[in-house]
Design an enzyme around this catalytic site. Sequence first.
Site, PDB file in Angstrom:
ATOM      1  N   HIS A  21     -11.546 -31.968   8.446  1.00  0.00           N
ATOM      2  CA  HIS A  21     -10.547 -32.917   7.933  1.00  0.00           C
ATOM      3  C   HIS A  21     -10.137 -33.873   9.051  1.00  0.00           C
ATOM      4  CE1 HIS A  21      -7.269 -33.572   4.766  1.00  0.00           C
ATOM      5  NE2 HIS A  21      -7.011 -34.463   5.727  1.00  0.00           N
ATOM      6  N   ASP A  25     -10.231 -43.819   9.883  1.00  0.00           N
ATOM      7  CA  ASP A  25      -9.265 -44.869  10.208  1.00  0.00           C
ATOM      8  C   ASP A  25      -8.015 -44.320  10.881  1.00  0.00           C
ATOM      9  OD1 ASP A  25      -8.434 -43.592   7.922  1.00  0.00           O
ATOM     10  OD2 ASP A  25      -7.882 -45.402   6.831  1.00  0.00           O
ATOM     11  N   GLY A 183      -3.861 -40.069  -0.053  1.00  0.00           N
ATOM     12  CA  GLY A 183      -2.727 -40.945  -0.301  1.00  0.00           C
ATOM     13  C   GLY A 183      -1.510 -40.134  -0.693  1.00  0.00           C
ATOM     14  N   HIS A 210      -6.895 -33.725  -1.277  1.00  0.00           N
ATOM     15  CA  HIS A 210      -5.619 -33.608  -0.575  1.00  0.00           C
ATOM     16  C   HIS A 210      -4.604 -33.014  -1.551  1.00  0.00           C
ATOM     17  CE1 HIS A 210      -7.271 -36.253   2.509  1.00  0.00           C
ATOM     18  NE2 HIS A 210      -6.159 -36.130   3.213  1.00  0.00           N
ATOM     19  N   GLU A 213       0.341 -30.800   0.572  1.00  0.00           N
ATOM     20  CA  GLU A 213       0.816 -31.283   1.874  1.00  0.00           C
ATOM     21  C   GLU A 213       2.294 -31.644   1.736  1.00  0.00           C
ATOM     22  OE1 GLU A 213      -0.191 -34.710   5.226  1.00  0.00           O
ATOM     23  OE2 GLU A 213      -1.068 -34.859   3.230  1.00  0.00           O
ATOM     24  N   ASP A 301      -6.765 -34.136  11.322  1.00  0.00           N
ATOM     25  CA  ASP A 301      -6.258 -35.116  10.361  1.00  0.00           C
ATOM     26  C   ASP A 301      -6.431 -36.524  10.907  1.00  0.00           C
ATOM     27  OD1 ASP A 301      -5.286 -35.928   7.928  1.00  0.00           O
ATOM     28  OD2 ASP A 301      -3.199 -35.428   8.346  1.00  0.00           O
TER      29      ASP A 301
END
Length: 365
Positions: A21, A25, A183, A210, A213, A301
Site C-alpha cells: 500500500h 502521488d 478517497g 480502501h 480507515e 501509504d
Amino acid sequence: MADSATVPAAIVARAPKALLHDHLDGGLRPQTIIELAGESGYDGLPATDADELGAWFRDSADSGSLVRYLETFSHTVAVMQTPDQLRRVARECALDLAADGVVYAESRFAPELHVEGGLSLPEVVEAVLAGLREGEAEAAAAGTPIRMVSLLTAMRHAAKSDEIAQLAIRYRDQGVGGFDIAGAEAGFPPSRHLSAFEYLRRENAHFTIHAGEAFGLPSIWEAIQWCGADRLGHGVRIVDDITSEGDTHTLGRLAAYVRDRRIPLEMCPTSNLQTGAAESIAEHPITLLKDLRFRVTINTDNRLMSGTSMSREMQLLVDDAGWTLDDLRWATINAMKSAFIPFDERLAIIERVVKPGYAALSAAT
C-alpha cells in the site's frame, strides 16, 4: 526468538521488505516536485526549498483529518501531468523503495488525476509502467533488485471506476497487478462501484478497497461481503468489532470472518496517526491484530506526506510497540502471500529472498 532490544536501526534497514500500500502521488521527492514545478510553470507550491517543502507536506498532513490530508495531493498531482513527469516519478519511486530494502512493491495511482495536460488514460498508465521498468533496471544494476507492480485506482467520489477497471484488465500483462478505489470514505461507500468489482471478478482479477480507515465497520463489511475485496486498504477499524477485557479478546462476527478468511490488512501506522485513525504507534491496533494473528501487513501509504519509509515504519513498531525481528519477518511474509502476482512468483521471493535475508539478520543479532 529475537528480542525487540536486539533490532537496531541498522538491522531493520537491511531487512527485506514487501510493500502493498504505497501511493505514487504520495511519495515524490521534494526536490523533484520543485524541479517539475519549475519546468511546467506550476507556481502553487507553498515552498521552493526541498527541506521546507518536505516539512510543509508532513505538517499539513498531520492534521487528524483524512479530508485535509488528501488536500496535500493537489501539489503532487499538479506536477504529474506529462509522460516525462510520470516516468520520472515512477522511476524514482522504484529507486527509493529499492534503496530502502524493499524487494517487492505495489505502487498505486489514479489515472484519472493525470489527464489535465491532455493525456489519455492509457497514455498515463503506459508512462508510469515505463518509469517503473526503468527504475527496476537501475535498481538491479545497483545491486538492490526490486519487483514493481502497479495498481490502478479509481476515485470513490467520481464515476470512472468501470473505465479504470477495464484499463486494469487491458494492462494486466504489462505490469498492472490489480485495482483499487480510494478517497474520502464517508458518504462514498464502495458499493457505488459495484459494477466495476463485478467486472473484475468475471475477469479473474485482483482488487483491494480502501475501507475501515476513517469510516468504520460498515465500510469494511461492504468492501468484503458486497464487493468481494481480496484485501482491505487499511482496515484498522476492524478493532471496533473486537471486545477486550484484560488479556481476553472476543471477536465479533465480522472480525472473526476477516481473520478466518485470512483477508490481508494493508496497515499504515504513521498515516493512521495523521488522519486520526489511531492515537499512537504504541496503541495502534496493528499490534493487537498481529497478536490475534490477523493477516497484518506493514505499509507506508504516502511516504512524502508521512515523512516515512518502510524502514521507519518497522523501526517505530520495534521501538514503540515491542515488535521483534520475527514479527517483522512474519508481516513481510504475510505481504508476499497477499501480493497481486502469481503464486510461483510470490513463493520464489519468499523462499529465495525474504527467508534467507531474515535468517542472515537473525544470525547477526
